[in-house]
Design a protein around this motif. Structure first.
Motif, PDB file in Angstrom:
ATOM      1  N   GLY A  30      74.531 -13.290  36.063  1.00 11.61           N
ATOM      2  CA  GLY A  30      75.341 -12.167  35.611  1.00 11.61           C
ATOM      3  C   GLY A  30      76.521 -12.553  34.734  1.00 11.61           C
ATOM      4  O   GLY A  30      77.162 -11.681  34.160  1.00 11.61           O
ATOM      5  N   ASN A  31      76.805 -13.838  34.617  1.00 12.64           N
ATOM      6  CA  ASN A  31      77.912 -14.301  33.775  1.00 12.64           C
ATOM      7  C   ASN A  31      77.510 -14.505  32.321  1.00 12.64           C
ATOM      8  O   ASN A  31      78.361 -14.821  31.485  1.00 12.64           O
ATOM      9  N   TYR A  32      76.229 -14.318  32.016  1.00 16.29           N
ATOM     10  CA  TYR A  32      75.707 -14.642  30.696  1.00 16.29           C
ATOM     11  C   TYR A  32      75.243 -13.410  29.936  1.00 16.29           C
ATOM     12  O   TYR A  32      74.572 -12.533  30.500  1.00 16.29           O
ATOM     13  N   ILE A  33      75.598 -13.368  28.673  1.00 16.21           N
ATOM     14  CA  ILE A  33      74.886 -12.505  27.738  1.00 16.21           C
ATOM     15  C   ILE A  33      73.500 -13.119  27.554  1.00 16.21           C
ATOM     16  O   ILE A  33      73.358 -14.329  27.412  1.00 16.21           O
ATOM     17  N   MET A  34      72.470 -12.277  27.571  1.00 11.52           N
ATOM     18  CA  MET A  34      71.106 -12.769  27.406  1.00 11.52           C
ATOM     19  C   MET A  34      70.536 -12.256  26.087  1.00 11.52           C
ATOM     20  O   MET A  34      70.726 -11.093  25.722  1.00 11.52           O
ATOM     21  N   GLY A  35      69.844 -13.133  25.392  1.00 11.70           N
ATOM     22  CA  GLY A  35      69.286 -12.759  24.102  1.00 11.70           C
ATOM     23  C   GLY A  35      67.832 -13.167  23.973  1.00 11.70           C
ATOM     24  O   GLY A  35      67.344 -14.044  24.696  1.00 11.70           O
ATOM     25  N   TRP A  36      67.148 -12.512  23.062  1.00  9.25           N
ATOM     26  CA  TRP A  36      65.796 -12.888  22.663  1.00  9.25           C
ATOM     27  C   TRP A  36      65.826 -13.228  21.174  1.00  9.25           C
ATOM     28  O   TRP A  36      66.414 -12.490  20.368  1.00  9.25           O
ATOM     29  N   ALA A  50      69.723  -8.524  22.272  1.00  8.32           N
ATOM     30  CA  ALA A  50      70.617  -9.106  23.262  1.00  8.32           C
ATOM     31  C   ALA A  50      71.142  -8.009  24.165  1.00  8.32           C
ATOM     32  O   ALA A  50      71.146  -6.825  23.797  1.00  8.32           O
ATOM     33  N   ILE A  51      71.592  -8.427  25.354  1.00  7.82           N
ATOM     34  CA  ILE A  51      72.097  -7.479  26.337  1.00  7.82           C
ATOM     35  C   ILE A  51      73.346  -8.067  26.982  1.00  7.82           C
ATOM     36  O   ILE A  51      73.421  -9.268  27.252  1.00  7.82           O
ATOM     37  N   SER A  52      74.317  -7.210  27.225  1.00  4.11           N
ATOM     38  CA  SER A  52      75.584  -7.643  27.809  1.00  4.11           C
ATOM     39  C   SER A  52      75.402  -8.060  29.262  1.00  4.11           C
ATOM     40  O   SER A  52      74.352  -7.845  29.860  1.00  4.11           O
ATOM     41  N   ARG A  53      76.448  -8.634  29.818  1.00  5.54           N
ATOM     42  CA  ARG A  53      76.367  -9.150  31.185  1.00  5.54           C
ATOM     43  C   ARG A  53      76.036  -8.061  32.191  1.00  5.54           C
ATOM     44  O   ARG A  53      75.253  -8.275  33.115  1.00  5.54           O
ATOM     45  N   SER A  54      76.606  -6.886  32.005  1.00  4.98           N
ATOM     46  CA  SER A  54      76.358  -5.780  32.936  1.00  4.98           C
ATOM     47  C   SER A  54      75.097  -4.999  32.598  1.00  4.98           C
ATOM     48  O   SER A  54      74.583  -4.254  33.427  1.00  4.98           O
ATOM     49  N   GLY A  55      74.628  -5.154  31.379  1.00  2.00           N
ATOM     50  CA  GLY A  55      73.455  -4.405  30.928  1.00  2.00           C
ATOM     51  C   GLY A  55      73.805  -3.139  30.171  1.00  2.00           C
ATOM     52  O   GLY A  55      72.908  -2.456  29.674  1.00  2.00           O
ATOM     53  N   ASP A  56      75.093  -2.833  30.083  1.00  6.36           N
ATOM     54  CA  ASP A  56      75.496  -1.596  29.424  1.00  6.36           C
ATOM     55  C   ASP A  56      75.384  -1.689  27.906  1.00  6.36           C
ATOM     56  O   ASP A  56      75.180  -0.676  27.238  1.00  6.36           O
ATOM     57  N   GLY A  57      75.559  -2.876  27.364  1.00  2.50           N
ATOM     58  CA  GLY A  57      75.500  -3.048  25.919  1.00  2.50           C
ATOM     59  C   GLY A  57      74.186  -3.668  25.493  1.00  2.50           C
ATOM     60  O   GLY A  57      73.779  -4.694  26.044  1.00  2.50           O
ATOM     61  N   ARG A  58      73.516  -3.070  24.519  1.00  2.00           N
ATOM     62  CA  ARG A  58      72.251  -3.580  24.023  1.00  2.00           C
ATOM     63  C   ARG A  58      72.319  -3.639  22.495  1.00  2.00           C
ATOM     64  O   ARG A  58      72.823  -2.720  21.855  1.00  2.00           O
ATOM     65  N   TYR A  59      71.781  -4.697  21.950  1.00  2.00           N
ATOM     66  CA  TYR A  59      71.894  -4.950  20.511  1.00  2.00           C
ATOM     67  C   TYR A  59      70.519  -5.356  19.986  1.00  2.00           C
ATOM     68  O   TYR A  59      69.797  -6.100  20.655  1.00  2.00           O
ATOM     69  N   THR A  69      62.780  -2.810  23.491  1.00  2.00           N
ATOM     70  CA  THR A  69      63.859  -2.492  24.429  1.00  2.00           C
ATOM     71  C   THR A  69      64.146  -3.703  25.300  1.00  2.00           C
ATOM     72  O   THR A  69      63.233  -4.252  25.926  1.00  2.00           O
ATOM     73  N   ILE A  70      65.406  -4.097  25.326  1.00  2.00           N
ATOM     74  CA  ILE A  70      65.824  -5.206  26.191  1.00  2.00           C
ATOM     75  C   ILE A  70      66.453  -4.626  27.453  1.00  2.00           C
ATOM     76  O   ILE A  70      67.152  -3.603  27.405  1.00  2.00           O
ATOM     77  N   SER A  71      66.193  -5.273  28.578  1.00  2.00           N
ATOM     78  CA  SER A  71      66.790  -4.855  29.845  1.00  2.00           C
ATOM     79  C   SER A  71      66.963  -6.085  30.722  1.00  2.00           C
ATOM     80  O   SER A  71      66.415  -7.156  30.432  1.00  2.00           O
ATOM     81  N   ARG A  72      67.726  -5.920  31.780  1.00  2.00           N
ATOM     82  CA  ARG A  72      67.938  -7.032  32.698  1.00  2.00           C
ATOM     83  C   ARG A  72      68.072  -6.514  34.117  1.00  2.00           C
ATOM     84  O   ARG A  72      68.503  -5.381  34.349  1.00  2.00           O
ATOM     85  N   ASP A  73      67.707  -7.379  35.057  1.00  2.00           N
ATOM     86  CA  ASP A  73      67.867  -7.105  36.482  1.00  2.00           C
ATOM     87  C   ASP A  73      68.632  -8.286  37.058  1.00  2.00           C
ATOM     88  O   ASP A  73      68.051  -9.346  37.308  1.00  2.00           O
TER      89      ASP A  73
END
Length: 123
Positions: A30-36, A50-59, A69-73
């Protein structure tokens, strides 16, 4: 240290869909921005999403906006990339990456990378 393992790549016909997954080790996902990112043969690696740490921001890059669509759990330490309406030009090796900084699109800002998964879009 974070280890990333992608899965879900394969061969799909134009117009089809795939979902990529990237599983991360460690307790600080959860401390990382994740990208493809993706890299086609003979071309440089390019930002996809890319997706923000909380998942609220998607780019998204302009080339995939509206189709991917990018998402994270964070509970599962996993980031996903749902790819719809695939085109032959989406063919590439897809990499997920983790970023402790604030940059989203610059690959040089990402600290950890997976080994990549091949996506081939062809009839």
């Amino acid at each position: 240290q974070v280890q990333l393992v992608e899965s879900g790549g394969g061969l799909v016909q134009p117009g089809g869909s795939l979902r990529l997954s990237c599983a991360a080790s460690g307790r600080t996902f959860g401390n990382y921005i994740m990208g493809w990112f993706r890299q086609a043969p003979g071309k440089e690696r390019k930002f996809v999403a890319a997706i923000s740490r909380s998942g609220d921001g998607r780019y998204y890059s302009d080339s995939v906006k509206g189709r991917f669509t990018i998402s994270r759990d964070n509970a599962k330490n996993t980031v996903y990339l749902q790819m719809n309406s695939l085109k032959p030009e989406d063919t590439a090796v897809y990499y997920c990456a983790a970023n402790r900084r604030s940059s989203v699109t610059n690959s040089y800002e990402y600290d950890y990378w997976g080994q990549g998964t091949q996506v081939t879009v062809s009839s």
